[in-house]
Structures are given as structure tokens and as C-alpha cells.
Design a protein around this motif. Structure first.
Motif, mmCIF file in Angstrom:
data_model
loop_
_atom_site.group_PDB
_atom_site.id
_atom_site.type_symbol
_atom_site.label_atom_id
_atom_site.label_comp_id
_atom_site.label_asym_id
_atom_site.label_seq_id
_atom_site.Cartn_x
_atom_site.Cartn_y
_atom_site.Cartn_z
ATOM 1 N N VAL A 38 24.351 -21.890 -3.336
ATOM 2 C CA VAL A 38 24.308 -20.430 -3.368
ATOM 3 C C VAL A 38 23.383 -19.909 -2.274
ATOM 4 C CG1 VAL A 38 23.517 -18.448 -4.730
ATOM 5 C CG2 VAL A 38 24.959 -20.182 -5.777
ATOM 6 N N THR A 39 22.244 -20.570 -2.077
ATOM 7 C CA THR A 39 21.306 -20.144 -1.036
ATOM 8 C C THR A 39 21.958 -20.193 0.343
ATOM 9 O OG1 THR A 39 19.445 -20.964 -2.336
ATOM 10 C CG2 THR A 39 19.069 -20.629 0.011
ATOM 11 N N GLY A 40 22.647 -21.288 0.649
ATOM 12 C CA GLY A 40 23.336 -21.387 1.935
ATOM 13 C C GLY A 40 24.450 -20.373 2.075
ATOM 14 N N THR A 41 25.153 -20.124 0.993
ATOM 15 C CA THR A 41 26.247 -19.155 1.011
ATOM 16 C C THR A 41 25.736 -17.749 1.263
ATOM 17 O OG1 THR A 41 27.522 -20.512 -0.514
ATOM 18 C CG2 THR A 41 28.136 -18.201 -0.361
ATOM 19 N N VAL A 42 24.646 -17.385 0.605
ATOM 20 C CA VAL A 42 24.081 -16.047 0.795
ATOM 21 C C VAL A 42 23.573 -15.884 2.226
ATOM 22 C CG1 VAL A 42 22.181 -14.531 0.090
ATOM 23 C CG2 VAL A 42 23.557 -15.691 -1.637
ATOM 24 N N ALA A 43 22.917 -16.917 2.754
ATOM 25 C CA ALA A 43 22.432 -16.845 4.136
ATOM 26 C C ALA A 43 23.600 -16.725 5.117
ATOM 27 C CB ALA A 43 21.596 -18.080 4.458
ATOM 28 N N ALA A 44 24.667 -17.457 4.871
ATOM 29 C CA ALA A 44 25.837 -17.379 5.750
ATOM 30 C C ALA A 44 26.505 -16.012 5.640
ATOM 31 C CB ALA A 44 26.825 -18.485 5.408
ATOM 32 N N GLY A 45 26.561 -15.452 4.429
ATOM 33 C CA GLY A 45 27.131 -14.127 4.254
ATOM 34 C C GLY A 45 26.306 -13.057 4.957
ATOM 35 N N ALA A 46 24.977 -13.211 4.903
ATOM 36 C CA ALA A 46 24.104 -12.260 5.585
ATOM 37 C C ALA A 46 24.263 -12.347 7.097
ATOM 38 C CB ALA A 46 22.653 -12.521 5.190
ATOM 39 N N ALA A 47 24.640 -13.525 7.582
ATOM 40 C CA ALA A 47 24.856 -13.699 9.019
ATOM 41 C C ALA A 47 26.239 -13.236 9.444
ATOM 42 C CB ALA A 47 24.671 -15.167 9.401
ATOM 43 N N GLY A 48 27.066 -12.819 8.486
ATOM 44 C CA GLY A 48 28.377 -12.265 8.800
ATOM 45 C C GLY A 48 29.516 -13.274 8.870
ATOM 46 N N LEU A 49 29.313 -14.476 8.346
ATOM 47 C CA LEU A 49 30.384 -15.474 8.376
ATOM 48 C C LEU A 49 31.478 -15.121 7.374
ATOM 49 C CD1 LEU A 49 28.045 -17.052 9.788
ATOM 50 C CD2 LEU A 49 29.108 -19.087 8.874
ATOM 51 N N ASP A 50 32.689 -15.584 7.645
ATOM 52 C CA ASP A 50 33.804 -15.360 6.738
ATOM 53 C C ASP A 50 33.716 -16.340 5.557
ATOM 54 O OD1 ASP A 50 34.408 -17.700 8.038
ATOM 55 O OD2 ASP A 50 36.486 -17.176 8.458
ATOM 56 N N ALA A 51 34.718 -16.331 4.695
ATOM 57 C CA ALA A 51 34.692 -17.156 3.478
ATOM 58 C C ALA A 51 34.607 -18.646 3.806
ATOM 59 C CB ALA A 51 35.922 -16.874 2.619
ATOM 60 N N PHE A 52 35.365 -19.101 4.796
ATOM 61 C CA PHE A 52 35.319 -20.515 5.153
ATOM 62 C C PHE A 52 33.947 -20.905 5.696
ATOM 63 C CE2 PHE A 52 35.920 -24.005 8.204
ATOM 64 C CZ PHE A 52 36.406 -24.970 7.330
ATOM 65 N N GLY A 53 33.380 -20.062 6.522
ATOM 66 C CA GLY A 53 32.041 -20.322 7.053
ATOM 67 C C GLY A 53 30.989 -20.378 5.959
ATOM 68 N N ARG A 54 31.108 -19.494 4.949
ATOM 69 C CA ARG A 54 30.166 -19.516 3.822
ATOM 70 C C ARG A 54 30.291 -20.805 3.037
ATOM 71 N NH1 ARG A 54 32.043 -14.136 3.094
ATOM 72 N NH2 ARG A 54 33.147 -14.817 1.237
ATOM 73 N N VAL A 55 31.532 -21.281 2.838
ATOM 74 C CA VAL A 55 31.743 -22.536 2.106
ATOM 75 C C VAL A 55 31.129 -23.705 2.875
ATOM 76 C CG1 VAL A 55 33.486 -24.185 1.318
ATOM 77 C CG2 VAL A 55 33.780 -21.757 0.840
ATOM 78 N N VAL A 56 31.353 -23.751 4.171
ATOM 79 C CA VAL A 56 30.826 -24.854 4.987
ATOM 80 C C VAL A 56 29.296 -24.846 4.985
ATOM 81 C CG1 VAL A 56 30.653 -25.759 7.345
ATOM 82 C CG2 VAL A 56 32.870 -25.072 6.433
ATOM 83 N N VAL A 57 28.690 -23.689 5.204
ATOM 84 C CA VAL A 57 27.226 -23.616 5.240
ATOM 85 C C VAL A 57 26.638 -23.913 3.860
ATOM 86 C CG1 VAL A 57 25.252 -22.079 5.620
ATOM 87 C CG2 VAL A 57 27.157 -22.082 7.220
ATOM 88 N N GLY A 58 27.251 -23.411 2.805
ATOM 89 C CA GLY A 58 26.772 -23.713 1.455
ATOM 90 C C GLY A 58 26.867 -25.190 1.132
ATOM 91 N N PHE A 59 27.959 -25.818 1.538
ATOM 92 C CA PHE A 59 28.161 -27.250 1.301
ATOM 93 C C PHE A 59 27.127 -28.070 2.059
ATOM 94 C CE2 PHE A 59 30.113 -31.372 2.000
ATOM 95 C CZ PHE A 59 30.688 -31.643 0.769
ATOM 96 N N ILE A 60 26.910 -27.744 3.313
ATOM 97 C CA ILE A 60 25.944 -28.488 4.123
ATOM 98 C C ILE A 60 24.525 -28.286 3.589
ATOM 99 C CG2 ILE A 60 24.875 -28.615 6.415
ATOM 100 C CD1 ILE A 60 27.672 -28.053 7.563
ATOM 101 N N THR A 61 24.214 -27.070 3.169
ATOM 102 C CA THR A 61 22.886 -26.805 2.621
ATOM 103 C C THR A 61 22.655 -27.612 1.353
ATOM 104 O OG1 THR A 61 22.962 -24.565 3.508
ATOM 105 C CG2 THR A 61 21.344 -24.989 1.804
ATOM 106 N N ALA A 62 23.656 -27.695 0.505
ATOM 107 C CA ALA A 62 23.493 -28.377 -0.781
ATOM 108 C C ALA A 62 23.506 -29.895 -0.647
ATOM 109 C CB ALA A 62 24.587 -27.928 -1.746
ATOM 110 N N LEU A 63 24.394 -30.437 0.154
ATOM 111 C CA LEU A 63 24.586 -31.890 0.180
ATOM 112 C C LEU A 63 24.182 -32.562 1.487
ATOM 113 C CD1 LEU A 63 28.020 -32.105 -1.658
ATOM 114 C CD2 LEU A 63 25.735 -32.360 -2.602
ATOM 115 N N GLY A 64 23.807 -31.785 2.493
ATOM 116 C CA GLY A 64 23.480 -32.362 3.789
ATOM 117 C C GLY A 64 22.275 -33.284 3.771
ATOM 118 N N GLY A 65 21.221 -32.905 3.054
ATOM 119 C CA GLY A 65 20.011 -33.737 3.015
ATOM 120 C C GLY A 65 20.251 -35.085 2.366
#
Length: 108
Positions: A38-65
Motif C-alpha cells: 500500500v505504501t508503494g502504491t500510494v507513493a506511485a499514485g502521488a507521482a502520477g503513475l497509472d494503475a499498472f505503474g502503481r501495481v509494479v511499484v507496490g509489488f517491488i516495495t513489498a517484495l523487493g527486499g
């Protein structure tokens, strides 16, 4: 403490404690993954990314580490490629609108 473990190991009480411990660990992982997603998704949404971009950034934020950790430690295959529950959870929480106004803008 060690004497208690030796006494309990192999008993029904030990099995129930171990099962509860595992359930708590899985639940804590889900809560953490969802909150980071959710944190990555909100940050991506604030940066103006579309739905796919929000999913990618949220996924990387959650599982990337955890993915980087596993690759560096040589734990292959990667955990979310074997058990998809955490990956699906991240995609599910990332699909929600990033702000209350985002749903209205998408609908109209």
C-alpha cells in the motif's frame, strides 16, 4: 528455558505451540507485505503513475527486499515464484485506488 523445550518437544502441547507460532509468523508476513504494498502504491499514485505503474511499484516495495536477500544468499527459487500467496496479496492491495479522489477521476 532449554529444559522446558526438551521436556515439551514431541508432545501435543509442543505441536500446538509450534502451529500457533507458524500461524502468527505467516499473519505478520501478510500484514507487512500488505502495508509495504500500500505504501508503494500510494507513493506511485502521488507521482502520477497509472494503475499498472502503481501495481509494479507496490509489488517491488513489498517484495523487493526479500527477493534481493534471497538472491544474495543463494536461496533459489525465489520465494514468491514458488508460493504465490504473498505476490497475489501485493497485487491485490496495489489495485486499489491510491487516494479517495482517484476512484472518482477513474470513473468519470
Amino acid at each position: 528455558m532449554a529444559a522446558c523445550h526438551r521436556t515439551l518437544r514431541g508432545t501435543a502441547l509442543w505441536d500446538s505451540i509450534h502451529a500457533a507460532d507458524h500461524a502468527f509468523e505467516v499473519g505478520a508476513n501478510y500484514v507487512g507485505d500488505a502495508s509495504f504494498g500500500v505504501t508503494g502504491t500510494v507513493a506511485a499514485g502521488a507521482a502520477g503513475l497509472d494503475a499498472f505503474g502503481r501495481v509494479v511499484v507496490g509489488f517491488i516495495t513489498a517484495l523487493g527486499g526479500g527477493t534481493c536477500r534471497d538472491v544474495l544468499l543463494g536461496r533459489l527459487p525465489i520465494f514468491w515464484l514458488v508460493a504465490w500467496d504473498e505476490a497475489l496479496l501485493c497485487v491485490a492491495v496495489a489495485r486499489r485506488p491510491s487516494s479517495p479522489g482517484a476512484a472518482a477521476r477513474a470513473a468519470g
